[in-house]
Design a protein around this motif. Structure first.
Motif, PDB file in Angstrom:
ATOM      1  N   VAL A   1       0.829  -1.268   0.117  1.00 22.66           N
ATOM      2  CA  VAL A   1       0.041   0.020   0.057  1.00 22.66           C
ATOM      3  C   VAL A   1       0.940   1.256  -0.104  1.00 22.66           C
TER       4      VAL A   1
ATOM      5  N   ILE B   1       2.278   1.871  -3.240  1.00 23.69           N
ATOM      6  CA  ILE B   1       1.202   2.472  -4.134  1.00 23.69           C
ATOM      7  C   ILE B   1       1.117   4.062  -3.834  1.00 23.69           C
TER       8      ILE B   1
ATOM      9  N   GLU C   1       2.269  -5.014  -6.636  1.00 25.08           N
ATOM     10  CA  GLU C   1       1.692  -4.520  -5.257  1.00 25.08           C
ATOM     11  C   GLU C   1       0.055  -4.787  -5.645  1.00 25.08           C
ATOM     12  N   LEU C   2      -0.575  -4.284  -6.835  1.00 24.80           N
ATOM     13  CA  LEU C   2      -2.044  -4.409  -6.872  1.00 24.80           C
ATOM     14  C   LEU C   2      -2.311  -5.968  -6.886  1.00 24.80           C
TER      15      LEU C   2
ATOM     16  N   LEU D   1      -2.606  -7.265  -3.585  1.00 26.90           N
ATOM     17  CA  LEU D   1      -3.876  -6.826  -2.880  1.00 26.90           C
ATOM     18  C   LEU D   1      -5.027  -7.196  -3.576  1.00 26.90           C
TER      19      LEU D   1
ATOM     20  N   ARG E   1      -6.198  -6.177  -6.325  1.00 29.83           N
ATOM     21  CA  ARG E   1      -7.149  -5.152  -6.703  1.00 29.83           C
ATOM     22  C   ARG E   1      -6.849  -5.053  -8.358  1.00 29.83           C
TER      23      ARG E   1
ATOM     24  N   THR F   1      -5.554   6.827  -1.980  1.00 27.37           N
ATOM     25  CA  THR F   1      -4.841   5.584  -1.843  1.00 27.37           C
ATOM     26  C   THR F   1      -5.735   4.345  -1.522  1.00 27.37           C
TER      27      THR F   1
ATOM     28  N   ALA G   1      -5.901   0.931  -3.850  1.00 25.94           N
ATOM     29  CA  ALA G   1      -5.589  -0.008  -3.165  1.00 25.94           C
ATOM     30  C   ALA G   1      -6.820  -0.991  -2.834  1.00 25.94           C
TER      31      ALA G   1
END
Ligand code: AMP
Ligand code: MG
Length: 303
Positions: free
Chosen positions: A13, A16, A145-146, A149, A151, A278, A282
């Motif tokens: 997070v 991001i 990162e996405l 998560l 996302r 954010t 996220a």
């Protein structure tokens, strides 16, 4: 929407968020904006339209306030510079009941911007391009990162839909942020707020008394309000008239009125909450997962 499970999720997070800050700053610089430093203490700050606990500080024996937004400082800064932005820390001791909504903090950061001579339409178009650019940069640079998560980022088409406040209120009742946001699959603007639900500095449409030349951006998927902004009252006579109609004594804004009497340029702008942005990008259930050292209203164990 997810809750974070471990420090690696948290790190994803924050990576991001770091990309959001870099992408937004780079976009605005390309658009000719200059970054200014934030103001933390002042005799004047945003009166807001809802009650917050006092954040008065004893400034050499004079009561100063912690910044709730830099609205007045932005207007004054435009006497010197034409296009400005600031990553502005705000302290708003929100009522404890607001904690449950998952999108309020007592301390947060706004990307606050203002443009000399701009109309609301200019700022609607700028805001869309800013959001789309940030989403594209994050999708491109934070794919790992996405995916960690869970996302999937959708890049919305521009221009975004514009919904008059009166129409949203008719469809969903008031307040309508959550209900409206829950039905959206792309971000949408709400425009033309009635005077009595906003602050005195948002410009009243000269052609439609009691209707403001302002806007909110609402995120889709139930993430709620993204930003607020509008054209500003800048003529001293109109500012005093709005203060009077809101029942605010002029003395409370003496420092601001003194500068306004020397001349404020016409302008428009907005402030977009970084933690809410954010959270949306996220896909987080709660805003406190969108930064380190979060202060949820009422949480006295926060640091
Ligand atoms: P406002 O002008 O009061 O609408 O604030 C501008 C933006 O700052 C909002 O649209 C939100 O994105 C963000 N914001 C306002 N209050 C809070 C809060 N208590 N916690 C987190 N973000 C906030
Ligand atoms: Mg708002």
């Amino acid at each position: 929407m997810i809750r974070l499970g471990c420090e690696q999720d948290r790190a994803a997070v924050l990576r991001i968020q770091s990309e959001v800050l870099a992408a937004a700053g780079a976009f605005l610089r390309r658009e000719g904006f200059l970054e200014i430093l934030p103001v933390l203490l002042s005799p004047i700050t945003d009166p807001l339209h809802h009650e917050t606990y006092s954040t008065v500080v004893d400034y050499y024996g004079v009561p100063y306030q912690l910044t709730k937004s830099m609205i007045f400082h932005k207007q004054i800064a435009l006497r010197t510079l034409a296009r400005i932005f600031c990553f502005s820390p705000n302290v708003r001791m929100e009522p404890v009941e607001r904690a449950a909504a998952g999108r309020y903090l007592a301390e947060f950061v706004q990307l606050d911007l203002e443009v000399r001579g701009a109309t609301r339409t200019d700022i609607l178009r700028l805001g869309e391009r800013l959001l789309v650019t940030v989403l594209e940069c994050v999708a491109d640079r934070c794919a790992g990162e996405l995916s960690r998560l869970g996302r999937e980022l959708h890049i919305p088409a521009v221009p975004f839909r514009e919904i008059p406040y009166a129409e949203a209120a008719r469809s969903f009742g008031e307040p309508f942020d959550d209900a409206l946001s829950g039905t959206l699959t792309e971000p949408a603007w709400v425009i033309d707020f009635p005077r009595d639900v906003r602050e005195f500095y948002d410009r009243e449409d000269p052609a439609r008394p009691d209707v403001l030349l302002d806007m909110d951006l609402v995120y889709p998927q139930g993430f709620g309000e993204a930003l607020s902004g509008g054209e500003r009252e800048h003529e001293p006579r109109r500012i005093r008239d709005r203060l009077r109609r809101d029942g605010i004594p002029e003395g409370r804004f003496a420092a601001y009125l003194k500068v306004a009497d020397r001349g404020l340029p016409r302008s428009a702008g907005f402030g977009i909450g970084i933690e809410r942005l954010t959270r949306f990008i996220a896909g987080l259930e709660r805003i406190e997962d969108a930064r380190l050292f979060s202060k949820v209203p009422g949480d006295t164990a926060a640091m």
